[in-house]
Scaffold this active site. Structure first.
Site, PDB file in Angstrom:
ATOM      1  N   PHE A  25       0.845  -1.193   0.000  1.00 55.49           N
ATOM      2  CA  PHE A  25       0.000   0.000   0.000  1.00 55.49           C
ATOM      3  C   PHE A  25       0.881   1.244   0.000  1.00 55.49           C
ATOM      4  CE2 PHE A  25      -4.687  -0.261   0.684  1.00 55.49           C
ATOM      5  CZ  PHE A  25      -4.816  -1.584   0.299  1.00 55.49           C
ATOM      6  N   CYS A  31      -5.315  15.434   0.219  1.00 51.81           N
ATOM      7  CA  CYS A  31      -6.571  15.144  -0.467  1.00 51.81           C
ATOM      8  C   CYS A  31      -7.185  16.465  -0.925  1.00 51.81           C
ATOM      9  CB  CYS A  31      -7.542  14.398   0.463  1.00 51.81           C
ATOM     10  SG  CYS A  31      -9.084  13.918  -0.364  1.00 51.81           S
ATOM     11  N   CYS A  46     -15.818  16.175   1.861  1.00 57.70           N
ATOM     12  CA  CYS A  46     -15.930  14.792   2.311  1.00 57.70           C
ATOM     13  C   CYS A  46     -15.769  14.803   3.834  1.00 57.70           C
ATOM     14  CB  CYS A  46     -14.843  13.947   1.651  1.00 57.70           C
ATOM     15  SG  CYS A  46     -14.890  12.213   2.132  1.00 57.70           S
ATOM     16  N   CYS A  49     -14.199  10.721   6.404  1.00 56.26           N
ATOM     17  CA  CYS A  49     -12.920  10.057   6.170  1.00 56.26           C
ATOM     18  C   CYS A  49     -12.424   9.325   7.429  1.00 56.26           C
ATOM     19  CB  CYS A  49     -11.895  11.101   5.752  1.00 56.26           C
ATOM     20  SG  CYS A  49     -10.345  10.392   5.212  1.00 56.26           S
ATOM     21  N   ASP A  50     -11.910   8.118   7.227  1.00 52.31           N
ATOM     22  CA  ASP A  50     -11.381   7.333   8.351  1.00 52.31           C
ATOM     23  C   ASP A  50      -9.865   7.151   8.236  1.00 52.31           C
ATOM     24  OD1 ASP A  50     -11.235   5.620   6.229  1.00 52.31           O
ATOM     25  OD2 ASP A  50     -12.379   4.000   7.118  1.00 52.31           O
ATOM     26  N   THR A  51      -9.201   8.018   7.443  1.00 51.95           N
ATOM     27  CA  THR A  51      -7.791   7.810   7.122  1.00 51.95           C
ATOM     28  C   THR A  51      -6.960   9.032   7.488  1.00 51.95           C
ATOM     29  OG1 THR A  51      -8.470   6.460   5.253  1.00 51.95           O
ATOM     30  CG2 THR A  51      -6.202   7.245   5.241  1.00 51.95           C
ATOM     31  N   GLU A 116      -6.953   3.635  -5.773  1.00 49.51           N
ATOM     32  CA  GLU A 116      -8.225   3.885  -5.106  1.00 49.51           C
ATOM     33  C   GLU A 116      -8.385   5.398  -5.032  1.00 49.51           C
ATOM     34  OE1 GLU A 116      -8.456   1.695  -1.444  1.00 49.51           O
ATOM     35  OE2 GLU A 116      -8.440  -0.207  -2.524  1.00 49.51           O
ATOM     36  N   HIS A 204      -9.734  -5.916   6.721  1.00 53.93           N
ATOM     37  CA  HIS A 204      -8.468  -5.601   7.395  1.00 53.93           C
ATOM     38  C   HIS A 204      -8.720  -5.054   8.802  1.00 53.93           C
ATOM     39  CE1 HIS A 204      -9.856  -2.074   5.259  1.00 53.93           C
ATOM     40  NE2 HIS A 204      -9.088  -1.298   6.000  1.00 53.93           N
TER      41      HIS A 204
END
Ligand code: SF4
Length: 210
Positions: A25, A31, A46, A49-51, A116, A204
């Site tokens: 990855f 972003c 957005c 977001c979980d990142t 992605e 994951h």
């Protein structure tokens, strides 16, 4: 070109059609739909977001001076073995940085290159796997690819409208949020009502993988 990479790590792809596949990855920093700062979340395009994609301080992250250097780092993460090499390029929004030089350098090292993306920028033409995850209220220009991954529920998105887009697979994935059980129920309901959509889970997270 200098690439800003948040993190670079070897894992199993946890989501979507390629779930379970060994993959490097490559998470680019930055972003175009959110700054990544919590104080900006409510006003962002957005909001779910979980990142963490801010900075270059994650495992394997840093500034890379060019495509060859970054492709070498990807290859180093993969380790031994020439077959079935897969790199998943994500973010943040990877199309802010991904260019044909990097795709070419990864291809030269035998990698299939997957992306992605939120789809608001056109993707490079020579990618091997394109996953688009649309966000409500944004202008999605990338309407073709391998996998359309709809995080659900998202008020303002009509799944029926998305079904005319040119993707091989349509996936609905429960939003990772405080109302997790309701999101799972909504995603299951959608997949049951519209058979074009298959349920995708974030395996994951269940497995404790990064
Ligand atoms: S588009 Fe993707 S990376 Fe950007 S804020 Fe939304 S979920 Fe996060």
């Amino acid at each position: 070109m200098t690439y800003a990479v948040k993190e670079l790590f070897l894992t199993l792809q946890g989501e979507g059609v390629q779930s379970g596949s060994r993959a490097v990855f490559l998470r680019f920093a930055g972003c175009n739909l959110w700054s990544g700062r919590e104080q900006d979340r409510a006003a962002a395009q957005c909001t779910f977001c979980d990142t963490d994609f801010v900075g270059t301080d994650g495992p394997g992250g840093g500034k890379f001076a060019g495509a060859e250097a970054l492709a070498d780092a990807v290859e180093s993460e993969w380790g031994q073995g020439e077959e079935d090499r897969l790199v998943v390029i994500t973010g943040g929004e990877p199309m802010l940085q991904l260019d044909s030089d990097l795709v070419e350098a990864l291809h030269e090292r035998g990698f299939r290159v997957a992306i992605e993306t939120n789809g608001t920028l056109p993707v490079a033409a020579d990618l091997d796997w394109v996953c688009v995850s649309p966000k409500a209220g944004t202008q999605v220009v990338q309407r073709s690819g391998d996998e359309l991954k709809l995080v659900w529920p998202q008020p303002g998105i009509d799944p029926g409208e998305l079904e005319s887009w040119d993707f091989a697979h349509f996936l609905v994935q429960p939003m990772d949020c405080a109302q997790r059980e309701a999101a799972i129920e909504a995603a299951v309901t959608l997949a049951m009502a519209r058979p074009k959509w298959k349920l995708s889970l974030q395996s994951h997270k269940l497995l404790g993988l990064p």
